[in-house]
Motif scaffolding. Structure first.
Motif, PDB file in Angstrom:
ATOM      1  N   LEU A   1       0.847  -1.199   0.000  1.00 17.17           N
ATOM      2  CA  LEU A   1       0.000   0.000   0.000  1.00 17.17           C
ATOM      3  C   LEU A   1       0.879   1.243   0.000  1.00 17.17           C
ATOM      4  CD1 LEU A   1      -2.502  -0.942   2.857  1.00 17.17           C
ATOM      5  CD2 LEU A   1      -2.998  -0.919   0.428  1.00 17.17           C
ATOM      6  N   SER A   2       0.399   2.298  -0.613  1.00 14.17           N
ATOM      7  CA  SER A   2       1.109   3.572  -0.515  1.00 14.17           C
ATOM      8  C   SER A   2       0.544   4.336   0.675  1.00 14.17           C
ATOM      9  CB  SER A   2       0.914   4.385  -1.800  1.00 14.17           C
ATOM     10  OG  SER A   2      -0.419   4.863  -1.884  1.00 14.17           O
ATOM     11  N   ALA A   3       1.285   5.331   1.128  1.00 16.31           N
ATOM     12  CA  ALA A   3       0.813   6.148   2.248  1.00 16.31           C
ATOM     13  C   ALA A   3      -0.497   6.842   1.879  1.00 16.31           C
ATOM     14  CB  ALA A   3       1.874   7.177   2.647  1.00 16.31           C
ATOM     15  N   THR A   4      -0.582   7.328   0.661  1.00 12.60           N
ATOM     16  CA  THR A   4      -1.801   8.009   0.215  1.00 12.60           C
ATOM     17  C   THR A   4      -2.990   7.056   0.246  1.00 12.60           C
ATOM     18  OG1 THR A   4      -0.515   9.480  -1.192  1.00 12.60           O
ATOM     19  CG2 THR A   4      -2.854   9.266  -1.711  1.00 12.60           C
ATOM     20  N   THR A   5      -2.802   5.853  -0.264  1.00  9.29           N
ATOM     21  CA  THR A   5      -3.886   4.865  -0.260  1.00  9.29           C
ATOM     22  C   THR A   5      -4.299   4.530   1.160  1.00  9.29           C
ATOM     23  OG1 THR A   5      -3.100   3.918  -2.333  1.00  9.29           O
ATOM     24  CG2 THR A   5      -4.529   2.528  -0.980  1.00  9.29           C
ATOM     25  N   LEU A   6      -3.321   4.340   2.028  1.00  4.65           N
ATOM     26  CA  LEU A   6      -3.614   4.001   3.420  1.00  4.65           C
ATOM     27  C   LEU A   6      -4.428   5.103   4.095  1.00  4.65           C
ATOM     28  CD1 LEU A   6      -3.253   1.911   5.642  1.00  4.65           C
ATOM     29  CD2 LEU A   6      -1.072   2.992   6.202  1.00  4.65           C
ATOM     30  N   VAL A   7      -4.036   6.357   3.907  1.00  5.69           N
ATOM     31  CA  VAL A   7      -4.770   7.486   4.494  1.00  5.69           C
ATOM     32  C   VAL A   7      -6.195   7.539   3.956  1.00  5.69           C
ATOM     33  CG1 VAL A   7      -4.911  10.004   4.593  1.00  5.69           C
ATOM     34  CG2 VAL A   7      -2.739   8.878   5.029  1.00  5.69           C
ATOM     35  N   HIS A   8      -6.343   7.390   2.651  1.00  8.68           N
ATOM     36  CA  HIS A   8      -7.676   7.492   2.050  1.00  8.68           C
ATOM     37  C   HIS A   8      -8.570   6.320   2.443  1.00  8.68           C
ATOM     38  CE1 HIS A   8      -7.292  11.136  -0.421  1.00  8.68           C
ATOM     39  NE2 HIS A   8      -6.005  10.842  -0.365  1.00  8.68           N
ATOM     40  N   GLU A   9      -8.004   5.117   2.550  1.00 14.39           N
ATOM     41  CA  GLU A   9      -8.789   3.970   2.999  1.00 14.39           C
ATOM     42  C   GLU A   9      -9.233   4.150   4.459  1.00 14.39           C
ATOM     43  OE1 GLU A   9      -9.907   1.165   1.388  1.00 14.39           O
ATOM     44  OE2 GLU A   9      -9.214   2.102  -0.467  1.00 14.39           O
ATOM     45  N   ALA A  10      -8.345   4.661   5.285  1.00 14.25           N
ATOM     46  CA  ALA A  10      -8.699   4.908   6.686  1.00 14.25           C
ATOM     47  C   ALA A  10      -9.792   5.975   6.775  1.00 14.25           C
ATOM     48  CB  ALA A  10      -7.467   5.337   7.489  1.00 14.25           C
ATOM     49  N   TYR A  11      -9.694   7.009   5.940  1.00 16.88           N
ATOM     50  CA  TYR A  11     -10.720   8.047   5.938  1.00 16.88           C
ATOM     51  C   TYR A  11     -12.055   7.489   5.445  1.00 16.88           C
ATOM     52  CZ  TYR A  11     -13.415  12.203   5.072  1.00 16.88           C
ATOM     53  OH  TYR A  11     -14.418  13.136   5.075  1.00 16.88           O
ATOM     54  N   ALA A  12     -11.999   6.586   4.471  1.00 19.56           N
ATOM     55  CA  ALA A  12     -13.238   5.976   3.980  1.00 19.56           C
ATOM     56  C   ALA A  12     -13.937   5.224   5.106  1.00 19.56           C
ATOM     57  CB  ALA A  12     -12.944   5.044   2.806  1.00 19.56           C
ATOM     58  N   ALA A  13     -13.157   4.557   5.956  1.00 21.14           N
ATOM     59  CA  ALA A  13     -13.737   3.873   7.114  1.00 21.14           C
ATOM     60  C   ALA A  13     -14.387   4.880   8.061  1.00 21.14           C
ATOM     61  CB  ALA A  13     -12.675   3.057   7.845  1.00 21.14           C
ATOM     62  N   LEU A  14     -13.759   6.029   8.230  1.00 23.24           N
ATOM     63  CA  LEU A  14     -14.307   7.090   9.074  1.00 23.24           C
ATOM     64  C   LEU A  14     -15.583   7.657   8.461  1.00 23.24           C
ATOM     65  CD1 LEU A  14     -13.854   9.222  11.450  1.00 23.24           C
ATOM     66  CD2 LEU A  14     -12.815  10.615   9.687  1.00 23.24           C
ATOM     67  N   ALA A  15     -15.547   7.906   7.163  1.00 23.55           N
ATOM     68  CA  ALA A  15     -16.683   8.522   6.486  1.00 23.55           C
ATOM     69  C   ALA A  15     -17.916   7.625   6.515  1.00 23.55           C
ATOM     70  CB  ALA A  15     -16.306   8.874   5.049  1.00 23.55           C
ATOM     71  N   ASP A  16     -17.704   6.314   6.589  1.00 24.07           N
ATOM     72  CA  ASP A  16     -18.828   5.379   6.629  1.00 24.07           C
ATOM     73  C   ASP A  16     -19.510   5.332   7.991  1.00 24.07           C
ATOM     74  OD1 ASP A  16     -18.493   4.720   4.004  1.00 24.07           O
ATOM     75  OD2 ASP A  16     -17.382   2.867   4.399  1.00 24.07           O
ATOM     76  N   ARG A  17     -18.841   5.832   9.011  1.00 26.43           N
ATOM     77  CA  ARG A  17     -19.433   5.811  10.348  1.00 26.43           C
ATOM     78  C   ARG A  17     -20.547   6.841  10.437  1.00 26.43           C
ATOM     79  NH1 ARG A  17     -15.200   6.055  15.081  1.00 26.43           N
ATOM     80  NH2 ARG A  17     -17.167   6.045  16.185  1.00 26.43           N
ATOM     81  N   GLU A  18     -21.618   6.469  11.085  1.00 24.74           N
ATOM     82  CA  GLU A  18     -22.729   7.404  11.229  1.00 24.74           C
ATOM     83  C   GLU A  18     -22.499   8.372  12.375  1.00 24.74           C
ATOM     84  OE1 GLU A  18     -26.667   6.128  10.964  1.00 24.74           O
ATOM     85  OE2 GLU A  18     -26.254   4.637   9.431  1.00 24.74           O
ATOM     86  N   HIS A  19     -21.944   7.873  13.467  1.00 22.97           N
ATOM     87  CA  HIS A  19     -21.734   8.717  14.640  1.00 22.97           C
ATOM     88  C   HIS A  19     -20.247   8.832  14.926  1.00 22.97           C
ATOM     89  CE1 HIS A  19     -26.002   8.604  15.404  1.00 22.97           C
ATOM     90  NE2 HIS A  19     -25.960   7.279  15.301  1.00 22.97           N
TER      91      HIS A  19
END
Length: 187
Positions: free
Chosen positions: A49-67
């Protein structure tokens, strides 16, 4: 001071579901998140994984959270560090499965980098030890997240937790001993 007020305002709005505020927080922390991602990737097992991909994947997990419940920058960074760790562990498990004859993908990894990397099984063992620590004592696991994965100082962790710096140091030492006992080979 103005930046702290802005952070808090956007965090409150993000907690209420405001997508613009979530994006603002992500953009405000992007450089620091990439630094954190690069550090995590250097530790681990030839993960491609690249650092950019890792950051964006982690943010996607955050964005999917409702609360969301991140009252401060430190807790936001701790969540992102845990999300990145989870992604790295998943990639390490996948790589270990491939070594045992699963799907194989051709990847490019410079040999001078590979010599200093941990094995995928080692990353998984550390992750499982941290999960066991969290089940046993969530506070100690949180200190490990802040210190090891976020790179926060004892003073910063103390400020986030509302305790003395010495308390954080004791918790850190206790967490390290418990993790060492879990990771040490049984003799």
């Amino acid at each position: 001071m103005d930046q702290a007020v802005s952070w808090q305002k956007h965090m409150e709005r993000a907690t209420e579901g405001d997508r613009h505020s979530r994006d603002y927080l992500f953009a405000a922390m992007y450089d620091e998140l990439r630094r954190l991602a690069r550090r995590e990737l250097r530790r681990g097992a030839g993960i491609t994984l690249s650092a950019t991909t890792l950051v964006h994947e982690a943010y996607a997990a955050l964005a999917d959270r409702e609360h969301l419940d991140f009252p401060d920058r430190g807790r936001f960074m701790a969540y992102m560090a845990r999300a990145m760790r989870g992604l790295i562990v998943d990639a390490a498990r996948e790589r270990a499965a491939q070594k045992r004859g699963g799907d194989f993908h051709i990847t490019r990894l410079d040999t001078h980098i590979a010599e200093g990397l941990a094995e995928p099984a080692e990353i998984v063992r550390v992750s499982e030890a941290l999960d066991a620590l969290a089940a046993r004592d969530a506070v100690l696991a949180e200190v490990v997240d802040y210190r090891y994965f976020c790179g926060l100082s004892f003073a910063e962790i103390a400020s986030i937790r509302g305790v003395s710096e010495r308390t954080v140091q004791r918790d850190w030492e206790k967490a390290r001993l418990l993790l060492f006992s879990q990771l040490a080979p049984n003799e």
